[in-house]
Motif scaffolding. Sequence first.
Motif, short mmCIF file in Angstrom:
data_model
loop_
_atom_site.label_atom_id
_atom_site.label_comp_id
_atom_site.label_asym_id
_atom_site.label_seq_id
_atom_site.Cartn_x
_atom_site.Cartn_y
_atom_site.Cartn_z
N UNK A 102 1.12 -1.09 -0.03
CA UNK A 102 0.09 -0.03 0.09
C UNK A 102 0.56 1.14 0.40
N UNK A 103 0.77 2.37 -0.95
CA UNK A 103 1.70 2.89 -1.52
C UNK A 103 1.17 4.74 -1.32
N UNK A 104 1.71 5.48 -0.14
CA UNK A 104 0.21 6.40 -0.54
C UNK A 104 1.63 7.72 -0.35
N UNK A 135 -5.86 1.06 -6.21
CA UNK A 135 -6.88 0.28 -5.09
C UNK A 135 -8.30 0.64 -5.38
N UNK A 136 -8.94 1.58 -5.69
CA UNK A 136 -10.34 1.46 -5.87
C UNK A 136 -11.21 0.76 -6.89
N UNK A 161 -9.12 -1.88 -0.21
CA UNK A 161 -9.78 -0.60 0.61
C UNK A 161 -8.41 -0.59 1.69
N UNK A 162 -8.54 0.89 1.65
CA UNK A 162 -6.96 1.39 3.04
C UNK A 162 -7.06 0.78 4.03
N UNK A 163 -6.15 0.20 4.32
CA UNK A 163 -6.05 -1.26 5.23
C UNK A 163 -6.55 -0.32 6.37
#
Length: 293
Positions: A102-104, A135-136, A161-163
Amino acid sequence: MFLAFRHLFRRVATASSDVDAGNSIFLYQGTVWHERRRPVHHSFRYNVRYALIDLDRTRSHVPPEHLSGDEARFAAETNGPVFLLTIPPSVGYEQNPLSVYYCYDVEGSTRTLKKCIAEVTNTPWGERVSFLFNPTSDLVAKPLHVSPFMDMLGNWRMQTNEPGDNLRVVISVQHPELGNYFTASLTAKRITSSTVEDHAQFFWLMPHKVALWIYWHALKLWWKNVSFIQHPRYQTPMYREEAFLRDKNIRCCRSFGGDELNNPHVEGVKSDPVAETTDDHHFKWRDAKWPWC
């Protein structure tokens, strides 16, 4: 053998404790569910445990053969933290059909999940492919032979979804002949780390259980007379290049207002052309070292 086994166990336990000390690993417990609807119906579910690892706070404890935080940021073109969702090794063995990065992106005080990197490993061939996805919602041409009961023509629709307290990853297979015939999902809840005294015990033999479920249900599909499909490298050595071209065609069709399968969306699956558009999924294939860690 017993002494070597005990030594390895202590190494894993010590590493896990060091990670937990920095509050940089989050534990999840949930269920993996698979359903195949054609040519025969077959479904199953099993309990699973995952770790969500902050790669920037665990530089010395990055799981072997996985990307570092900097490598993931470079691939995703992001500037924020990177978290890896994976099943840690247990007793020297790792089994991860799918790991997710997951890359922010960070702008001021705002942190936004921009891209994810899927890392898919096939068993027992020991190959691995990594690629970007939105991710969407995203549609990706199938780049790897993950099952001897599936051909290479399907496309993967991926979403996560966002963890947070809850985690969900869904992958469905859209096939030009079978339609939307297969779905796999992971649904999990975050476990308070303080309730887990020993991370090594928490993940004890978890990879082995996953492998057992994979082989057991492969045997069941064979028993149900589902056609066995050899690895494409024996018939189509250029299968990776073909997957890349199919993926390029998917993105090209969306850009011009077409759909993914050159026919109407199957079984009511809705798409968001804006959310799905990814300039390039950046496929990268490589061999996974034994025991596939």
